[in-house]
Scaffold this active site. Structure first.
Site, PDB file in Angstrom:
ATOM      1  N   VAL A  14      38.456  38.514  27.204  1.00  0.00           N
ATOM      2  CA  VAL A  14      38.017  37.584  28.249  1.00  0.00           C
ATOM      3  C   VAL A  14      39.160  36.702  28.734  1.00  0.00           C
ATOM      4  CG1 VAL A  14      35.645  37.548  27.370  1.00  0.00           C
ATOM      5  CG2 VAL A  14      37.259  35.798  26.604  1.00  0.00           C
ATOM      6  N   ASP A  15      38.947  36.103  29.909  1.00  0.00           N
ATOM      7  CA  ASP A  15      39.927  35.163  30.457  1.00  0.00           C
ATOM      8  C   ASP A  15      39.596  33.744  29.967  1.00  0.00           C
ATOM      9  OD1 ASP A  15      37.738  34.310  32.003  1.00  0.00           O
ATOM     10  OD2 ASP A  15      38.434  35.323  33.809  1.00  0.00           O
ATOM     11  N   ALA A  16      40.291  32.750  30.502  1.00  0.00           N
ATOM     12  CA  ALA A  16      40.105  31.364  30.067  1.00  0.00           C
ATOM     13  C   ALA A  16      38.693  30.848  30.335  1.00  0.00           C
ATOM     14  CB  ALA A  16      41.124  30.464  30.747  1.00  0.00           C
TER      15      ALA A  16
END
Length: 114
Positions: A14-16
């Protein structure tokens, strides 16, 4: 009935914002594809190394409908949509395992080469 495989969204995917990076969708589909092969008795690495043929990807497309988030489980449904003498067309639906919401639809076309 389509083949189904369950995948849990991990931190490294996942991203931030905690949402799956789009290219991971293709990884999820390939994992499910390998599980489908295993389910019908085909060991993918052995198949690739012992046969003089392959199924390279020649086309892909994906539509995204709802975010896939950290910690949730996803159900990957695979259907063989079409076969010709030279191609296999697979359709993948990625669905929330707990809520049945469609997250993404993917089509992968493989060519048969020897």
């Amino acid at each position: 009935m389509p083949f189904q495989h369950i995948i849990k969204v991990r931190f490294n995917e996942v991203d931030a914002a905690g949402i799956v990076f789009f290219s991971r969708t293709y990884e999820y589909c390939h994992i499910a594809f390998e599980e489908l092969l295993a389910n019908i008795g085909i060991d993918f690495p052995t198949f690739l190394s012992s046969n003089r043929c392959g199924f390279p990807l020649v086309h892909s497309d994906a539509d995204y409908f709802h975010p896939m988030k950290l910690g949730e489980t996803l159900k990957i449904e695979i259907s063989l949509k079409k076969t010709t003498t030279s191609t296999l067309v697979f359709s993948y639906n990625i669905i929330g395992d707990n809520d049945d919401i469609l997250r993404a639809k993917v089509t992968l076309i493989h060519a048969y080469v020897s």
